[in-house]
Design a protein around this motif. Structure first.
Motif, PDB file in Angstrom:
ATOM      1  N   MET A 123       3.066   5.865  -2.932  1.00  0.00           N
ATOM      2  CA  MET A 123       4.236   6.615  -3.375  1.00  0.00           C
ATOM      3  C   MET A 123       4.239   6.751  -4.897  1.00  0.00           C
ATOM      4  N   ALA A 124       3.940   5.672  -5.603  1.00  0.00           N
ATOM      5  CA  ALA A 124       3.900   5.711  -7.067  1.00  0.00           C
ATOM      6  C   ALA A 124       2.840   6.697  -7.552  1.00  0.00           C
ATOM      7  N   THR A 125       1.676   6.681  -6.919  1.00  0.00           N
ATOM      8  CA  THR A 125       0.602   7.604  -7.285  1.00  0.00           C
ATOM      9  C   THR A 125       1.038   9.041  -7.067  1.00  0.00           C
ATOM     10  N   TRP A 126       1.659   9.324  -5.926  1.00  0.00           N
ATOM     11  CA  TRP A 126       2.128  10.679  -5.606  1.00  0.00           C
ATOM     12  C   TRP A 126       3.173  11.132  -6.623  1.00  0.00           C
ATOM     13  N   ARG A 134       0.831  -1.206   0.000  1.00  0.00           N
ATOM     14  CA  ARG A 134       0.000   0.000   0.000  1.00  0.00           C
ATOM     15  C   ARG A 134       0.868   1.259   0.000  1.00  0.00           C
ATOM     16  N   ARG A 135       1.919   1.253   0.822  1.00  0.00           N
ATOM     17  CA  ARG A 135       2.839   2.393   0.862  1.00  0.00           C
ATOM     18  C   ARG A 135       3.478   2.625  -0.500  1.00  0.00           C
ATOM     19  N   ASP A 136       3.936   1.554  -1.152  1.00  0.00           N
ATOM     20  CA  ASP A 136       4.579   1.680  -2.459  1.00  0.00           C
ATOM     21  C   ASP A 136       3.602   2.165  -3.525  1.00  0.00           C
ATOM     22  N   THR A 137       2.365   1.705  -3.453  1.00  0.00           N
ATOM     23  CA  THR A 137       1.346   2.150  -4.402  1.00  0.00           C
ATOM     24  C   THR A 137       1.039   3.629  -4.203  1.00  0.00           C
TER      25      THR A 137
END
Length: 163
Positions: free
Chosen positions: A75-78, A70-73
């Motif tokens: 971050m990618a969105t941001w 969830r954190r990586d997703t």
């Protein structure tokens, strides 16, 4: 006269260096009279799972794995939202992609599959020792991408108090 259409891949991550490379490219290279498509690419490293530890192990619970994903997703969105916003003042078509894997390999594979005319990326400016230990994504791409690669370095900041 037909306007040249180019496909440009810009590799971005959460670093200041990658956003500087995108900004510099937009201001200094992107031609006002060309039809370009920018593919903003975020190469997401897979969540590290160590030998002997899997998603069902008590040392690495499903909740922990899900939290990291969830954190990586997020971050990618941001990262992609920030990059897309930087492109909005320019007359350019923007596509975004998130691909998972070793960034060096992912970037080169995407350049090939998209038939890119140019790859733009930042450089963290690691010294020789750090590059030899950690590897350099930009150096790998310069050596292996099937298109020209523009590596944009951050300007050296001037010492505090100097003019």
């Amino acid at each position: 006269m037909a306007v040249e259409e180019r496909r440009i891949v810009v590799a971005v991550d959460e670093s200041e260096e990658s956003m500087h490379a995108l900004s510099w490219f937009l201001k200094n290279v992107l031609s006002r009279n060309s039809q370009s498509t920018l593919t903003i690419l975020h190469a997401r490293r897979p969540v590290a799972v160590y030998p002997g530890v899997d998603k069902t192990s008590s040392l690495f619970s499903h909740d922990v794995f899900s939290s990291l994903e969830r954190r990586d997703t997020e971050m990618a969105t941001w990262v992609l939202e920030k990059a897309t916003k930087m492109c909005s003042p320019y007359d350019v078509k923007v596509e975004t992609r998130v691909e998972e894997g070793d960034p060096r390999e992912v970037i080169c594979e995407m350049v090939n599959s998209l038939k890119a005319d140019l790859l733009v990326m930042g450089s963290r400016g690691y010294g020789v020792l750090a590059r030899s230990i950690m590897g350099s994504v930009s150096n790998h791409c310069v050596q292996n991408a099937n298109c020209p690669v523009l590596v944009v370095k951050m300007p050296k900041s001037s010492p505090v108090g100097s003019k």
